[in-house]
Design an enzyme around this catalytic site. Structure first.
Site, PDB file in Angstrom:
ATOM      1  CG  HIS A 256      53.915 -16.121  47.175  1.00 43.13           C
ATOM      2  ND1 HIS A 256      54.462 -15.778  45.967  1.00 43.13           N
ATOM      3  CD2 HIS A 256      52.902 -15.253  47.406  1.00 43.13           C
ATOM      4  CE1 HIS A 256      53.806 -14.738  45.489  1.00 43.13           C
ATOM      5  NE2 HIS A 256      52.849 -14.396  46.336  1.00 43.13           N
ATOM      6  CG  ASP A 307      46.025 -13.504  51.409  1.00 41.60           C
ATOM      7  OD1 ASP A 307      45.621 -12.331  51.374  1.00 41.60           O
ATOM      8  OD2 ASP A 307      46.172 -14.206  50.393  1.00 41.60           O
TER       9      ASP A 307
HETATM   10  N1  ACO Z   1      49.320 -25.661  52.493  1.00 38.58           N
HETATM   11  C1  ACO Z   1      49.806 -26.917  52.345  1.00 38.58           C
HETATM   12  N2  ACO Z   1      50.646 -27.280  51.364  1.00 38.58           N
HETATM   13  C2  ACO Z   1      51.015 -26.319  50.491  1.00 38.58           C
HETATM   14  C3  ACO Z   1      50.557 -24.997  50.585  1.00 38.58           C
HETATM   15  C4  ACO Z   1      49.673 -24.681  51.634  1.00 38.58           C
HETATM   16  N3  ACO Z   1      49.211 -23.459  51.793  1.00 38.58           N
HETATM   17  N4  ACO Z   1      51.093 -24.271  49.598  1.00 38.58           N
HETATM   18  C5  ACO Z   1      51.861 -25.096  48.899  1.00 38.58           C
HETATM   19  N5  ACO Z   1      51.808 -26.332  49.438  1.00 38.58           N
HETATM   20  C6  ACO Z   1      52.516 -27.504  48.971  1.00 38.58           C
HETATM   21  C7  ACO Z   1      51.739 -28.201  47.866  1.00 38.58           C
HETATM   22  O1  ACO Z   1      50.823 -29.126  48.350  1.00 38.58           O
HETATM   23  C8  ACO Z   1      52.861 -28.810  47.084  1.00 38.58           C
HETATM   24  O2  ACO Z   1      53.337 -29.911  47.811  1.00 38.58           O
HETATM   25  P1  ACO Z   1      53.860 -31.227  47.078  1.00 38.58           P
HETATM   26  O3  ACO Z   1      55.010 -30.786  46.213  1.00 38.58           O
HETATM   27  O4  ACO Z   1      54.226 -32.127  48.196  1.00 38.58           O
HETATM   28  O5  ACO Z   1      52.684 -31.713  46.264  1.00 38.58           O
HETATM   29  C9  ACO Z   1      53.950 -27.751  47.130  1.00 38.58           C
HETATM   30  O6  ACO Z   1      53.738 -27.086  48.380  1.00 38.58           O
HETATM   31  C10 ACO Z   1      53.904 -26.747  45.998  1.00 38.58           C
HETATM   32  O7  ACO Z   1      52.613 -26.124  46.003  1.00 38.58           O
HETATM   33  P2  ACO Z   1      51.853 -25.612  44.725  1.00 38.58           P
HETATM   34  O8  ACO Z   1      50.395 -25.493  45.046  1.00 38.58           O
HETATM   35  O9  ACO Z   1      52.222 -26.403  43.514  1.00 38.58           O
HETATM   36  O10 ACO Z   1      52.496 -24.172  44.575  1.00 38.58           O
HETATM   37  P3  ACO Z   1      52.011 -23.033  43.608  1.00 38.58           P
HETATM   38  O11 ACO Z   1      53.151 -22.153  43.390  1.00 38.58           O
HETATM   39  O12 ACO Z   1      51.319 -23.607  42.423  1.00 38.58           O
HETATM   40  O13 ACO Z   1      50.865 -22.306  44.463  1.00 38.58           O
HETATM   41  C11 ACO Z   1      49.880 -20.997  46.141  1.00 38.58           C
HETATM   42  C12 ACO Z   1      51.090 -21.181  45.234  1.00 38.58           C
HETATM   43  C13 ACO Z   1      48.588 -21.012  45.290  1.00 38.58           C
HETATM   44  C14 ACO Z   1      49.977 -19.666  46.842  1.00 38.58           C
HETATM   45  C15 ACO Z   1      49.845 -22.145  47.166  1.00 38.58           C
HETATM   46  O14 ACO Z   1      50.968 -22.033  48.019  1.00 38.58           O
HETATM   47  C16 ACO Z   1      48.567 -22.172  47.968  1.00 38.58           C
HETATM   48  O15 ACO Z   1      47.584 -22.770  47.516  1.00 38.58           O
HETATM   49  N6  ACO Z   1      48.534 -21.513  49.171  1.00 38.58           N
HETATM   50  C17 ACO Z   1      47.327 -21.442  49.952  1.00 38.58           C
HETATM   51  C18 ACO Z   1      46.411 -20.350  49.435  1.00 38.58           C
HETATM   52  C19 ACO Z   1      46.979 -18.987  49.709  1.00 38.58           C
HETATM   53  O16 ACO Z   1      47.388 -18.660  50.794  1.00 38.58           O
HETATM   54  N7  ACO Z   1      46.923 -18.138  48.668  1.00 38.58           N
HETATM   55  C20 ACO Z   1      47.378 -16.743  48.764  1.00 38.58           C
HETATM   56  C21 ACO Z   1      48.644 -16.523  48.007  1.00 38.58           C
HETATM   57  S1  ACO Z   1      49.224 -14.881  48.159  1.00 38.58           S
HETATM   58  C22 ACO Z   1      48.141 -13.997  47.276  1.00 38.58           C
HETATM   59  O17 ACO Z   1      47.651 -14.380  46.261  1.00 38.58           O
HETATM   60  C23 ACO Z   1      47.702 -12.766  47.772  1.00 38.58           C
END
Ligand code: ACO
Length: 370
Positions: A256, A307
Protein backbone atom coordinates in the site's frame (compact mmCIF):
# COMPACT_ATOMS: atom_id res chain seq x y z
CA UNK A 1 10.47 21.76 -11.55
CA UNK A 2 11.02 18.19 -10.39
CA UNK A 3 8.26 15.59 -10.59
CA UNK A 4 7.47 13.16 -7.77
CA UNK A 5 6.66 9.83 -9.39
CA UNK A 6 3.15 8.71 -8.50
CA UNK A 7 2.71 11.95 -6.48
CA UNK A 8 4.01 10.04 -3.46
CA UNK A 9 3.85 12.14 -0.34
CA UNK A 10 2.19 15.08 -2.13
CA UNK A 11 -0.72 16.63 -0.23
CA UNK A 12 -3.05 17.60 -3.08
CA UNK A 13 -6.27 18.63 -1.29
CA UNK A 14 -7.85 19.35 2.04
CA UNK A 15 -10.76 17.17 3.11
CA UNK A 16 -12.94 16.59 6.14
CA UNK A 17 -14.43 13.37 4.74
CA UNK A 18 -11.81 10.83 5.86
CA UNK A 19 -8.23 10.66 7.05
CA UNK A 20 -5.32 8.26 7.46
CA UNK A 21 -3.01 9.31 10.27
CA UNK A 22 -0.36 6.96 11.68
CA UNK A 23 -2.09 4.01 10.05
CA UNK A 24 -5.50 4.83 11.55
CA UNK A 25 -8.35 5.32 9.07
CA UNK A 26 -11.25 7.51 10.15
CA UNK A 27 -14.44 8.60 8.39
CA UNK A 28 -15.41 12.07 9.62
CA UNK A 29 -13.37 11.44 12.77
CA UNK A 30 -14.85 7.98 13.52
CA UNK A 31 -12.34 5.13 13.65
CA UNK A 32 -13.01 2.53 10.96
CA UNK A 33 -12.75 -0.21 13.63
CA UNK A 34 -15.64 1.36 15.53
CA UNK A 35 -17.73 1.78 12.39
CA UNK A 36 -16.97 -1.74 11.11
CA UNK A 37 -18.15 -3.22 14.40
CA UNK A 38 -21.27 -1.10 14.87
CA UNK A 39 -22.45 0.95 11.90
CA UNK A 40 -24.56 -0.05 8.91
CA UNK A 41 -23.58 1.01 5.40
CA UNK A 42 -26.54 3.41 5.23
CA UNK A 43 -25.36 5.12 8.43
CA UNK A 44 -21.90 5.45 6.88
CA UNK A 45 -23.34 6.94 3.68
CA UNK A 46 -25.13 9.54 5.77
CA UNK A 47 -21.99 10.20 7.79
CA UNK A 48 -19.87 10.71 4.69
CA UNK A 49 -22.38 12.99 2.97
CA UNK A 50 -23.58 15.08 5.91
CA UNK A 51 -20.62 14.92 8.30
CA UNK A 52 -22.51 13.41 11.24
CA UNK A 53 -24.19 10.15 12.15
CA UNK A 54 -27.92 10.24 11.38
CA UNK A 55 -30.70 10.40 13.94
CA UNK A 56 -33.36 7.69 13.72
CA UNK A 57 -35.61 9.81 11.52
CA UNK A 58 -32.73 11.00 9.31
CA UNK A 59 -31.71 7.39 8.72
CA UNK A 60 -35.26 6.37 7.85
CA UNK A 61 -35.46 9.27 5.43
CA UNK A 62 -32.17 8.40 3.74
CA UNK A 63 -33.16 4.74 3.40
CA UNK A 64 -36.49 5.76 1.90
CA UNK A 65 -34.75 8.06 -0.59
CA UNK A 66 -32.29 5.34 -1.59
CA UNK A 67 -35.04 2.78 -1.88
CA UNK A 68 -37.21 5.09 -4.00
CA UNK A 69 -34.25 5.81 -6.31
CA UNK A 70 -33.02 2.24 -6.83
CA UNK A 71 -34.82 1.48 -10.09
CA UNK A 72 -32.67 2.22 -13.13
CA UNK A 73 -34.18 4.07 -16.14
CA UNK A 74 -35.44 1.53 -18.71
CA UNK A 75 -33.16 2.84 -21.53
CA UNK A 76 -30.11 2.11 -19.33
CA UNK A 77 -31.33 -1.47 -18.84
CA UNK A 78 -31.71 -1.61 -22.64
CA UNK A 79 -28.05 -0.59 -22.97
CA UNK A 80 -27.08 -3.46 -20.65
CA UNK A 81 -29.00 -5.81 -22.94
CA UNK A 82 -27.01 -4.62 -25.97
CA UNK A 83 -23.60 -5.09 -24.39
CA UNK A 84 -21.63 -8.16 -25.62
CA UNK A 85 -21.98 -10.85 -22.95
CA UNK A 86 -18.25 -11.19 -22.41
CA UNK A 87 -17.75 -7.52 -21.48
CA UNK A 88 -16.27 -7.15 -18.01
CA UNK A 89 -18.80 -5.90 -15.44
CA UNK A 90 -16.57 -2.91 -14.57
CA UNK A 91 -16.53 -1.78 -18.21
CA UNK A 92 -20.30 -2.19 -18.32
CA UNK A 93 -20.71 -0.26 -15.07
CA UNK A 94 -18.54 2.60 -16.38
CA UNK A 95 -20.69 2.85 -19.53
CA UNK A 96 -23.99 2.48 -17.67
CA UNK A 97 -23.16 5.15 -15.07
CA UNK A 98 -22.14 7.52 -17.84
CA UNK A 99 -25.45 6.82 -19.58
CA UNK A 100 -27.45 7.50 -16.38
CA UNK A 101 -26.64 11.18 -16.89
CA UNK A 102 -28.40 11.18 -20.25
CA UNK A 103 -31.66 10.10 -18.62
CA UNK A 104 -31.46 12.34 -15.54
CA UNK A 105 -33.20 15.68 -16.19
CA UNK A 106 -31.18 17.16 -13.32
CA UNK A 107 -27.82 16.03 -14.73
CA UNK A 108 -26.61 19.56 -15.49
CA UNK A 109 -28.25 21.23 -12.46
CA UNK A 110 -25.28 22.25 -10.32
CA UNK A 111 -27.26 23.42 -7.28
CA UNK A 112 -26.18 21.71 -4.04
CA UNK A 113 -29.70 20.31 -3.56
CA UNK A 114 -29.69 18.69 -7.02
CA UNK A 115 -26.18 17.34 -6.48
CA UNK A 116 -27.24 15.62 -3.22
CA UNK A 117 -30.24 14.12 -5.01
CA UNK A 118 -27.98 12.85 -7.81
CA UNK A 119 -25.55 11.40 -5.27
CA UNK A 120 -28.47 9.42 -3.78
CA UNK A 121 -29.57 8.24 -7.22
CA UNK A 122 -26.05 7.09 -8.10
CA UNK A 123 -25.67 5.31 -4.77
CA UNK A 124 -29.02 3.59 -5.18
CA UNK A 125 -28.70 2.69 -8.87
CA UNK A 126 -25.14 1.34 -9.09
CA UNK A 127 -26.09 -1.87 -7.19
CA UNK A 128 -29.11 -2.31 -9.47
CA UNK A 129 -26.94 -1.96 -12.58
CA UNK A 130 -24.33 -4.45 -11.34
CA UNK A 131 -26.96 -7.04 -10.41
CA UNK A 132 -28.94 -6.50 -13.64
CA UNK A 133 -25.92 -7.05 -15.88
CA UNK A 134 -24.83 -10.09 -13.85
CA UNK A 135 -28.22 -11.65 -14.60
CA UNK A 136 -28.56 -10.51 -18.20
CA UNK A 137 -25.25 -12.04 -19.23
CA UNK A 138 -26.59 -15.39 -17.94
CA UNK A 139 -29.80 -14.94 -19.97
CA UNK A 140 -31.79 -14.22 -16.78
CA UNK A 141 -34.18 -11.28 -16.46
CA UNK A 142 -33.12 -8.45 -14.14
CA UNK A 143 -34.93 -8.36 -10.81
CA UNK A 144 -36.49 -5.11 -9.60
CA UNK A 145 -35.17 -3.68 -6.33
CA UNK A 146 -37.11 -4.63 -3.21
CA UNK A 147 -38.69 -1.73 -1.40
CA UNK A 148 -37.35 -1.04 2.08
CA UNK A 149 -34.36 -3.40 1.86
CA UNK A 150 -30.84 -2.24 2.72
CA UNK A 151 -28.31 -1.88 -0.09
CA UNK A 152 -26.55 -5.10 0.97
CA UNK A 153 -29.78 -7.10 1.16
CA UNK A 154 -31.14 -5.65 -2.06
CA UNK A 155 -27.97 -6.34 -4.00
CA UNK A 156 -27.86 -10.00 -2.98
CA UNK A 157 -31.57 -10.32 -3.68
CA UNK A 158 -31.32 -8.72 -7.14
CA UNK A 159 -28.28 -10.86 -7.95
CA UNK A 160 -29.67 -14.25 -6.97
CA UNK A 161 -33.43 -13.82 -7.12
CA UNK A 162 -33.85 -15.34 -3.67
CA UNK A 163 -33.98 -13.91 -0.16
CA UNK A 164 -30.42 -13.74 1.20
CA UNK A 165 -29.75 -15.05 4.70
CA UNK A 166 -28.98 -12.70 7.56
CA UNK A 167 -25.33 -13.74 7.83
CA UNK A 168 -24.66 -12.97 4.16
CA UNK A 169 -26.40 -9.60 4.42
CA UNK A 170 -24.39 -8.66 7.50
CA UNK A 171 -21.11 -9.75 5.93
CA UNK A 172 -21.70 -7.76 2.76
CA UNK A 173 -22.90 -4.75 4.74
CA UNK A 174 -19.69 -4.79 6.78
CA UNK A 175 -17.57 -5.09 3.63
CA UNK A 176 -19.41 -2.06 2.23
CA UNK A 177 -18.66 -0.09 5.41
CA UNK A 178 -14.97 -0.99 5.17
CA UNK A 179 -14.61 0.06 1.51
CA UNK A 180 -16.70 3.25 1.68
CA UNK A 181 -13.98 5.87 1.73
CA UNK A 182 -10.22 6.17 1.84
CA UNK A 183 -8.91 9.72 1.74
CA UNK A 184 -7.29 10.67 -1.57
CA UNK A 185 -7.10 7.22 -3.15
CA UNK A 186 -6.62 7.13 -6.94
CA UNK A 187 -10.29 6.89 -7.95
CA UNK A 188 -11.40 9.60 -5.52
CA UNK A 189 -8.62 11.85 -6.78
CA UNK A 190 -9.77 11.20 -10.36
CA UNK A 191 -13.34 12.13 -9.45
CA UNK A 192 -12.19 15.34 -7.77
CA UNK A 193 -10.04 16.32 -10.77
CA UNK A 194 -13.02 15.77 -13.07
CA UNK A 195 -15.55 17.78 -11.08
CA UNK A 196 -13.04 20.52 -10.27
CA UNK A 197 -13.53 21.65 -13.87
CA UNK A 198 -17.17 22.11 -12.78
CA UNK A 199 -18.21 19.07 -14.76
CA UNK A 200 -21.22 17.14 -13.44
CA UNK A 201 -21.32 14.47 -10.74
CA UNK A 202 -21.99 11.65 -13.24
CA UNK A 203 -18.77 12.55 -15.07
CA UNK A 204 -16.93 12.51 -11.73
CA UNK A 205 -18.22 9.05 -10.79
CA UNK A 206 -17.58 7.72 -14.31
CA UNK A 207 -13.94 8.85 -14.04
CA UNK A 208 -13.73 7.19 -10.64
CA UNK A 209 -15.09 3.87 -11.92
CA UNK A 210 -12.59 3.84 -14.77
CA UNK A 211 -9.82 4.46 -12.25
CA UNK A 212 -11.00 1.89 -9.70
CA UNK A 213 -11.06 -0.77 -12.42
CA UNK A 214 -7.27 -1.06 -12.68
CA UNK A 215 -5.47 -4.01 -11.01
CA UNK A 216 -3.26 -1.70 -8.93
CA UNK A 217 -6.41 -0.24 -7.31
CA UNK A 218 -9.85 -1.85 -6.92
CA UNK A 219 -9.22 -4.48 -9.57
CA UNK A 220 -6.77 -6.18 -7.19
CA UNK A 221 -9.55 -8.05 -5.34
CA UNK A 222 -10.37 -9.98 -8.52
CA UNK A 223 -6.63 -10.50 -9.02
CA UNK A 224 -6.34 -12.05 -5.54
CA UNK A 225 -9.01 -14.64 -6.31
CA UNK A 226 -7.46 -15.36 -9.70
CA UNK A 227 -4.17 -15.97 -7.87
CA UNK A 228 -5.77 -18.28 -5.28
CA UNK A 229 -7.45 -20.27 -8.03
CA UNK A 230 -4.24 -20.42 -10.07
CA UNK A 231 -2.27 -21.69 -7.06
CA UNK A 232 -5.03 -24.26 -6.47
CA UNK A 233 -3.87 -25.83 -3.22
CA UNK A 234 -1.95 -24.98 -0.08
CA UNK A 235 1.08 -27.12 -0.99
CA UNK A 236 1.69 -25.11 -4.17
CA UNK A 237 1.94 -21.77 -2.35
CA UNK A 238 5.62 -21.79 -1.55
CA UNK A 239 6.80 -22.27 -5.15
CA UNK A 240 4.23 -19.85 -6.52
CA UNK A 241 5.00 -16.98 -4.15
CA UNK A 242 8.77 -17.38 -4.33
CA UNK A 243 8.58 -17.56 -8.14
CA UNK A 244 6.52 -14.39 -8.34
CA UNK A 245 8.85 -12.47 -6.07
CA UNK A 246 11.98 -13.74 -7.83
CA UNK A 247 10.53 -12.55 -11.14
CA UNK A 248 9.75 -9.23 -9.43
CA UNK A 249 6.07 -9.62 -10.21
CA UNK A 250 3.38 -8.05 -8.04
CA UNK A 251 1.27 -10.20 -5.74
CA UNK A 252 -2.25 -8.84 -5.81
CA UNK A 253 -3.68 -7.74 -2.46
CA UNK A 254 -0.31 -6.81 -0.95
CA UNK A 255 1.35 -3.49 -0.34
CA UNK A 256 0.00 0.00 0.00
CA UNK A 257 1.20 3.50 -0.77
CA UNK A 258 0.10 4.88 2.59
CA UNK A 259 0.06 1.96 5.06
CA UNK A 260 3.42 0.42 5.75
CA UNK A 261 2.48 -1.17 9.09
CA UNK A 262 -0.67 -2.87 7.75
CA UNK A 263 -4.07 -1.87 6.39
CA UNK A 264 -6.54 -1.50 9.32
CA UNK A 265 -9.38 -2.86 7.17
CA UNK A 266 -7.65 -6.14 6.39
CA UNK A 267 -8.06 -7.65 9.87
CA UNK A 268 -11.84 -7.25 9.72
CA UNK A 269 -12.01 -8.97 6.36
CA UNK A 270 -9.67 -11.69 7.57
CA UNK A 271 -11.98 -12.39 10.51
CA UNK A 272 -14.99 -12.45 8.20
CA UNK A 273 -13.20 -14.79 5.81
CA UNK A 274 -12.54 -17.18 8.70
CA UNK A 275 -16.05 -16.99 10.17
CA UNK A 276 -17.79 -17.42 6.82
CA UNK A 277 -15.42 -20.22 5.85
CA UNK A 278 -16.02 -22.03 9.13
CA UNK A 279 -19.77 -21.65 8.81
CA UNK A 280 -19.77 -23.17 5.33
CA UNK A 281 -17.08 -25.72 6.21
CA UNK A 282 -14.89 -24.30 3.46
CA UNK A 283 -11.72 -22.89 4.97
CA UNK A 284 -9.62 -23.65 1.90
CA UNK A 285 -9.38 -20.06 0.67
CA UNK A 286 -8.88 -18.70 4.17
CA UNK A 287 -6.13 -21.20 5.00
CA UNK A 288 -4.37 -20.50 1.72
CA UNK A 289 -4.63 -16.75 2.29
CA UNK A 290 -3.12 -17.00 5.78
CA UNK A 291 -0.20 -19.04 4.47
CA UNK A 292 0.42 -16.59 1.61
CA UNK A 293 0.26 -13.66 4.05
CA UNK A 294 2.92 -15.20 6.31
CA UNK A 295 5.20 -16.07 3.42
CA UNK A 296 4.97 -12.67 1.70
CA UNK A 297 5.62 -10.87 4.96
CA UNK A 298 8.62 -13.09 5.71
CA UNK A 299 10.13 -12.75 2.23
CA UNK A 300 9.29 -9.17 1.34
CA UNK A 301 7.92 -7.47 4.48
CA UNK A 302 4.66 -6.68 2.68
CA UNK A 303 1.29 -6.85 4.44
CA UNK A 304 -2.15 -7.53 2.95
CA UNK A 305 -4.35 -4.63 1.96
CA UNK A 306 -8.17 -4.38 1.93
CA UNK A 307 -8.40 -6.44 -1.26
CA UNK A 308 -6.63 -9.54 0.03
CA UNK A 309 -9.20 -11.12 2.33
CA UNK A 310 -12.21 -9.54 0.63
CA UNK A 311 -11.59 -11.98 -2.23
CA UNK A 312 -12.25 -15.07 -0.10
CA UNK A 313 -15.16 -13.33 1.69
CA UNK A 314 -17.00 -12.63 -1.59
CA UNK A 315 -16.19 -16.08 -2.96
CA UNK A 316 -17.70 -17.79 0.08
CA UNK A 317 -20.77 -15.57 -0.33
CA UNK A 318 -21.16 -17.13 -3.79
CA UNK A 319 -20.35 -13.94 -5.69
CA UNK A 320 -18.65 -14.38 -9.11
CA UNK A 321 -15.08 -13.12 -9.22
CA UNK A 322 -15.62 -10.38 -11.77
CA UNK A 323 -18.24 -8.74 -9.54
CA UNK A 324 -15.76 -8.09 -6.71
CA UNK A 325 -14.58 -4.76 -8.13
CA UNK A 326 -18.13 -3.64 -8.98
CA UNK A 327 -19.01 -4.34 -5.32
CA UNK A 328 -16.10 -2.12 -4.36
CA UNK A 329 -17.68 0.55 -6.60
CA UNK A 330 -21.08 0.09 -4.91
CA UNK A 331 -19.42 0.93 -1.62
CA UNK A 332 -16.92 3.57 -2.75
CA UNK A 333 -19.66 5.52 -4.56
CA UNK A 334 -20.52 6.90 -1.11
CA UNK A 335 -16.98 8.24 -0.67
CA UNK A 336 -16.63 9.49 -4.25
CA UNK A 337 -19.85 11.46 -4.02
CA UNK A 338 -18.96 12.84 -0.56
CA UNK A 339 -15.64 14.09 -1.98
CA UNK A 340 -17.34 15.48 -5.09
CA UNK A 341 -19.84 17.42 -2.97
CA UNK A 342 -16.94 18.69 -0.85
CA UNK A 343 -15.00 19.72 -3.98
CA UNK A 344 -17.98 21.72 -5.31
CA UNK A 345 -18.28 23.53 -1.97
CA UNK A 346 -14.79 24.98 -2.15
CA UNK A 347 -13.67 24.53 -5.73
CA UNK A 348 -10.55 25.44 -7.61
CA UNK A 349 -9.53 23.70 -10.83
CA UNK A 350 -6.90 21.01 -10.19
CA UNK A 351 -4.11 21.65 -12.64
CA UNK A 352 -0.61 20.59 -11.57
CA UNK A 353 2.55 20.95 -13.66
CA UNK A 354 4.75 18.33 -15.35
CA UNK A 355 8.51 18.12 -15.52
CA UNK A 356 9.42 18.05 -19.22
CA UNK A 357 11.95 15.33 -20.06
CA UNK A 358 11.50 15.22 -23.87
CA UNK A 359 13.64 16.55 -26.74
CA UNK A 360 14.38 20.26 -27.08
CA UNK A 361 15.00 22.62 -30.03
CA UNK A 362 13.33 20.48 -32.69
CA UNK A 363 12.82 22.20 -36.08
CA UNK A 364 9.88 21.48 -38.33
CA UNK A 365 10.74 19.49 -41.48
CA UNK A 366 8.14 19.26 -44.30
CA UNK A 367 6.67 15.78 -44.68
CA UNK A 368 8.42 15.12 -48.04
CA UNK A 369 11.84 15.55 -46.38
CA UNK A 370 11.33 13.33 -43.30
N1 ACO B 1 3.92 -7.62 -4.64
C1 ACO B 1 5.27 -7.63 -4.76
N2 ACO B 1 6.05 -6.56 -4.55
C2 ACO B 1 5.43 -5.42 -4.19
C3 ACO B 1 4.03 -5.33 -4.03
C4 ACO B 1 3.27 -6.49 -4.27
N3 ACO B 1 1.97 -6.49 -4.14
N4 ACO B 1 3.71 -4.09 -3.66
C5 ACO B 1 4.84 -3.41 -3.59
N5 ACO B 1 5.88 -4.21 -3.91
C6 ACO B 1 7.27 -3.84 -3.93
C7 ACO B 1 7.64 -3.21 -5.27
O1 ACO B 1 8.02 -4.14 -6.22
C8 ACO B 1 8.75 -2.29 -4.84
O2 ACO B 1 9.88 -3.08 -4.59
P1 ACO B 1 11.35 -2.56 -4.93
O3 ACO B 1 11.54 -1.31 -4.10
O4 ACO B 1 12.22 -3.69 -4.55
O5 ACO B 1 11.33 -2.26 -6.41
C9 ACO B 1 8.28 -1.77 -3.49
O6 ACO B 1 7.49 -2.83 -2.96
C10 ACO B 1 7.46 -0.50 -3.56
O7 ACO B 1 6.33 -0.74 -4.41
P2 ACO B 1 5.65 0.34 -5.33
O8 ACO B 1 4.87 -0.36 -6.39
O9 ACO B 1 6.62 1.39 -5.76
O10 ACO B 1 4.66 1.00 -4.28
P3 ACO B 1 3.51 2.02 -4.61
O11 ACO B 1 3.24 2.77 -3.38
O12 ACO B 1 3.81 2.78 -5.85
O13 ACO B 1 2.28 1.06 -4.98
C11 ACO B 1 0.53 -0.48 -4.70
C12 ACO B 1 1.31 0.67 -4.07
C13 ACO B 1 0.05 -0.08 -6.11
C14 ACO B 1 -0.67 -0.79 -3.84
C15 ACO B 1 1.46 -1.71 -4.79
O14 ACO B 1 1.78 -2.14 -3.48
C16 ACO B 1 0.85 -2.84 -5.59
O15 ACO B 1 0.99 -2.85 -6.82
N6 ACO B 1 0.15 -3.81 -4.92
C17 ACO B 1 -0.52 -4.87 -5.63
C18 ACO B 1 -1.85 -4.41 -6.17
C19 ACO B 1 -2.84 -4.18 -5.07
O16 ACO B 1 -3.04 -4.98 -4.20
N7 ACO B 1 -3.54 -3.03 -5.17
C20 ACO B 1 -4.59 -2.66 -4.21
C21 ACO B 1 -4.16 -1.53 -3.33
S1 ACO B 1 -5.39 -1.12 -2.15
C22 ACO B 1 -6.58 -0.42 -3.05
O17 ACO B 1 -6.37 0.29 -3.99
C23 ACO B 1 -7.91 -0.72 -2.77
Amino acid sequence: MTATKGLEGIVAATTSVSSIVDGVLTYRGYDIDDLADHATFEEVIYLLWYGKLPSHSELIQLKAELSASAAVPAPVIDILKLVPRNTTPMAVLRTAVSSLAIYDPEAEDMSPEANYRKAARLQAQIPTIVAAYARLRNQDDPISPKEGASIAENFLYMLTGSEPDAVAIKALDKALVLHADHELNASTFASRVTVATLSDIYSGVTSAIGTLKGPLHGGANEGVMAMLEEIGSIDQIDDYVRGKLERREKLMGFGHRVYKGGDPRAKHLQRMSYELGKRTENLKWYDMSVKIEGLVFGLKGLRPNVDFYSASVYTILGIPRDLFTPIFAISRCSGWTAHILEQYENNRIIRPRAEYVGKADQKYVPVDYR
